[in-house]
Design a protein around this motif. Structure first.
Motif, PDB file in Angstrom:
ATOM      1  N   CYS A  13     -60.406   0.235 -83.224  1.00 22.11           N
ATOM      2  CA  CYS A  13     -60.942  -1.125 -83.269  1.00 22.11           C
ATOM      3  C   CYS A  13     -61.970  -1.272 -82.151  1.00 22.11           C
ATOM      4  CB  CYS A  13     -59.802  -2.122 -83.096  1.00 22.11           C
ATOM      5  SG  CYS A  13     -60.367  -3.822 -82.931  1.00 22.11           S
ATOM      6  N   CYS A  16     -60.115  -4.162 -79.507  1.00 24.59           N
ATOM      7  CA  CYS A  16     -58.897  -3.876 -78.736  1.00 24.59           C
ATOM      8  C   CYS A  16     -58.618  -2.376 -78.612  1.00 24.59           C
ATOM      9  CB  CYS A  16     -57.703  -4.584 -79.362  1.00 24.59           C
ATOM     10  SG  CYS A  16     -57.223  -3.925 -80.961  1.00 24.59           S
ATOM     11  N   CYS A  80     -58.876  -5.279 -88.168  1.00 26.68           N
ATOM     12  CA  CYS A  80     -57.836  -4.777 -87.277  1.00 26.68           C
ATOM     13  C   CYS A  80     -56.571  -5.619 -87.454  1.00 26.68           C
ATOM     14  CB  CYS A  80     -58.318  -4.843 -85.837  1.00 26.68           C
ATOM     15  SG  CYS A  80     -57.083  -4.320 -84.644  1.00 26.68           S
ATOM     16  N   CYS A  83     -55.599  -7.382 -83.702  1.00 24.99           N
ATOM     17  CA  CYS A  83     -56.346  -8.486 -83.101  1.00 24.99           C
ATOM     18  C   CYS A  83     -57.153  -9.290 -84.124  1.00 24.99           C
ATOM     19  CB  CYS A  83     -57.277  -7.970 -82.013  1.00 24.99           C
ATOM     20  SG  CYS A  83     -58.627  -6.973 -82.615  1.00 24.99           S
ATOM     21  N   PHE A  85     -59.985  -8.429 -85.542  1.00 24.89           N
ATOM     22  CA  PHE A  85     -61.425  -8.212 -85.420  1.00 24.89           C
ATOM     23  C   PHE A  85     -61.986  -7.641 -86.721  1.00 24.89           C
ATOM     24  CE2 PHE A  85     -65.047  -5.487 -84.293  1.00 24.89           C
ATOM     25  CZ  PHE A  85     -65.859  -6.437 -83.732  1.00 24.89           C
TER      26      PHE A  85
HETATM   27 ZN   LIG Z   1     -58.298  -4.796 -82.765  1.00 24.78          ZN
END
Ligand SMILES: [Zn+2]
Length: 131
Positions: A13, A16, A80, A83, A85
């Motif tokens: 990712c 993160c 992701c 998180c 994203f």
């Molecule tokens: Zn992430």
């Protein structure tokens, strides 16, 4: 990192740095076409008991549905799971991607599925040099 025969690819990712797998292809391949053709021919023979051109729209529909499913599978794998994203949204609008990550993290705080999940490694803010 993944082997060449796998349909998935290991990546990290961008926010993160959690490793996750994404699909290499986002559309139909040769084998998905063969499966759709086989299903259509078997349906045609069970329904009409002969070669019938009325099965062509059925083939097109099964190809369309396969393409749709594979595209959504590819698209959902990009996001992701730790998180929230989304790199595609980030390419179009970084602010929108940031707000989606914030809302995902708010939901993550309340979700009991993430109680034992590893903590997210947030990127450090780079302070501008006052020189
Ligand atoms: Zn992430």
């Amino acid at each position: 990192m993944g082997d060449k025969t796998s349909s998935k690819l290991m990546c990290y990712c961008a926010f993160c740095k959690t490793p996750h797998r994404i699909y290499k292809k986002k559309g139909l391949g040769f084998w998905q076409f063969v499966v759709a053709l086989t299903l259509t021919v078997s349906f045609m023979w069970s329904y009409w008991n002969s070669w019938n051109l009325q099965a062509i729209p059925l083939l097109l529909l099964s190809l369309f549905l396969s393409e749709l499913i594979l595209h959504f599978r590819w698209r959902l794998a990009l996001i992701c799971r730790q998180c929230g994203f989304d790199p595609l949204i980030y390419k179009k609008s970084p602010r929108l991607a940031a707000s989606k990550v914030k809302s995902f993290l708010e939901r993550r705080k309340k979700d009991p599925r993430f109680l034992l999940a590893p903590a997210i490694k947030f990127p450090k803010k780079i302070k501008s040099n006052p020189l």
